[in-house]
Enzyme design. Structure first.
Site, mmCIF file in Angstrom:
data_model
loop_
_atom_site.group_PDB
_atom_site.id
_atom_site.type_symbol
_atom_site.label_atom_id
_atom_site.label_comp_id
_atom_site.label_asym_id
_atom_site.label_seq_id
_atom_site.Cartn_x
_atom_site.Cartn_y
_atom_site.Cartn_z
ATOM 1 C CD GLU A 132 -8.160 -5.438 -1.501
ATOM 2 O OE1 GLU A 132 -6.966 -5.364 -1.819
ATOM 3 O OE2 GLU A 132 -9.087 -5.001 -2.223
ATOM 4 C CG HIS A 198 -3.106 -5.210 0.952
ATOM 5 N ND1 HIS A 198 -2.663 -4.011 0.441
ATOM 6 C CD2 HIS A 198 -4.135 -5.594 0.164
ATOM 7 C CE1 HIS A 198 -3.405 -3.672 -0.608
ATOM 8 N NE2 HIS A 198 -4.309 -4.622 -0.800
ATOM 9 C CG ASN A 222 0.185 -5.720 -7.902
ATOM 10 O OD1 ASN A 222 -0.351 -6.412 -8.767
ATOM 11 N ND2 ASN A 222 1.094 -4.814 -8.199
ATOM 12 N N GLY A 252 -0.933 -5.555 -17.492
ATOM 13 C CA GLY A 252 0.392 -5.230 -17.991
ATOM 14 C C GLY A 252 1.027 -4.076 -17.252
ATOM 15 C CG ASP A 278 -8.045 -4.120 -7.542
ATOM 16 O OD1 ASP A 278 -8.959 -4.057 -6.694
ATOM 17 O OD2 ASP A 278 -6.899 -3.680 -7.329
ATOM 18 C CB ALA A 312 -5.866 3.880 -6.245
ATOM 19 N N GLY A 313 -6.321 0.393 -7.300
ATOM 20 C CA GLY A 313 -7.194 -0.424 -8.136
ATOM 21 C C GLY A 313 -6.723 -0.401 -9.572
#
Length: 378
Positions: A132, A198, A222, A252, A278, A312-313
């Site tokens: 990633e 991203h 995201n 959620g 993730d 963050a994840g």
């Protein structure tokens, strides 16, 4: 030892394609032999009451950054991969892609070598590798280190093509801002699963990159250009393009349930939305925090955040993601289970094996509070 014949009754059975309610499933010598209406005949051998629980093939997770207290970025080695895979095995995952977040060229090289060695030595559950970054957009970096984001160069492309030759699956998340269409075409031709993410790229650009060979989108909604009334962005391109599938973090928090519901209804087939965890280092542990390349990430109220509040994840497992889909989003049980198994497995060219085997099945609690392997609860 697996019983010669064992039948599970009084629950639901997902065979990778359909959910069978009020059916019994029988395994003989460890292999599925029958799925029949629950009251059909008197089965031989051991009979186990599911009490409303669900039987399902093990999960497939294409975005796993860490687990058991470690991050892949911290030490991209075979041992780290093994620890992460074992932690997620306890969470019902049968196959995963260890995922390296944007890092240095040296770390990327080490991650590729470790994944190849893990596959060659048969580390259980390792289906390949997910890189990633680092070829992303700084404007949509999220929790990635912007200082390490950079354009793809010829040497990078050559290394990825070579890695794809030695891995059952190499997934690469990239942004059009840092990678050309010609490079995407070369990656696709080499068998790389190219995933857009991203990025701030507009709808038309994303559609061109899909035509060049991108077949996936990383954590839909995201860290990407959003859908607007005049500019649909990557979100709109993904939903409109049947040749593209997308991972989703269904906790959620990363995506509101109402938005997930709209996306599920709008996604053009045959591409599918599938579930990813993730997951970070805290997966499979009770740790309250961890470090990512010197930056502290805190775990609280189902969130993992940097000091500035950036997500963050995710603090998520796929059983919980299925629960969110079914109870908050309104996705059918069959589609939710497929999103954690069949869809991601098919996308990486490693479909659910048939006939189903006893040791490949998990039992999910009827309230989606936990799952266990059949070999552990026989």
């Amino acid at each position: 030892m697996t019983p010669n014949s064992v039948t599970y009754r009084n629950g639901a059975v997902f065979d990778g394609e359909s959910v069978h309610l009020n059916h019994a499933i029988t395994f003989r010598d460890g292999t599925l032999s029958a799925i029949v209406p629950d009251q059909t005949g008197s089965p031989e051998g051991q009979v186990i009451d599911l009490n409303g629980d669900i039987l399902c093939p093990g999960f497939v997770d294409l975005q796993v950054n860490g687990g058991d207290g470690v991050m892949f970025n911290d030490d991209p080695s075979v041992e780290t991969i093994r620890r992460i895979a074992e932690a997620h095995r306890r969470l019902g995952v049968t196959a995963l892609l260890p995922t390296l977040i944007t890092d240095t060229p040296e770390k990327t090289e080490a991650a590729i070598a470790a994944a190849i060695q893990a596959v060659r030595t048969g580390v259980p559950g390792v289906a390949g590798l997910h890189l990633e970054g680092p070829h992303l957009s700084v404007a949509r970096k999220g929790a990635h280190d912007g200082a390490l984001i950079r354009p793809m160069e010829d040497a990078d492309l050559a290394a990825l093509v070579q890695a794809a030759e030695n891995l059952p699956c190499l997934k690469v998340t990239l942004a059009p801002e840092s990678v050309s269409e010609q490079q995407v075409q070369a990656l696709s031709d080499a068998g790389v699963l190219v995933s857009l993410g991203h990025t701030n790229a507009d709808f038309a650009t994303c559609q061109r990159y899909a035509k060049a060979g991108a077949r996936c989108v990383t954590h839909l909604f995201n860290a990407m250009s959003q859908m607007g009334n005049r500019e649909p962005g990557l979100v709109g391109a993904c939903l409109a393009n049947g040749g593209v599938s997308a991972g989703m973090i269904a906790d959620g928090i990363h995506v509101h349930p109402a938005v997930m519901r709209a996306a599920w209804a709008a996604k053009t087939a045959p591409g599918q939305i599938f579930l990813v965890s993730d997951a970070m280092a805290v997966a499979g542990t009770d740790h309250a925090s961890f470090d990512l390349e010197g930056r502290r990430i805190t775990r609280a109220n189902g969130r993992l955040t940097l000091e500035d509040g950036t997500l963050a994840g995710a603090d998520l497992d796929l059983t919980t993601a299925i629960r969110v889909l079914v109870t908050q989003v309104g996705v059918s049980l069959q589609d939710a289970l497929a999103a954690a198994t069949t869809y991601p497995a098919s996308l990486i060219g490693q479909p659910i094996m048939r006939p189903l085997r006893f040791g490949s099945m998990i039992r999910i609690a009827s309230d989606f509070s936990a799952c266990t392997w059949l070999s552990e609860n026989g």
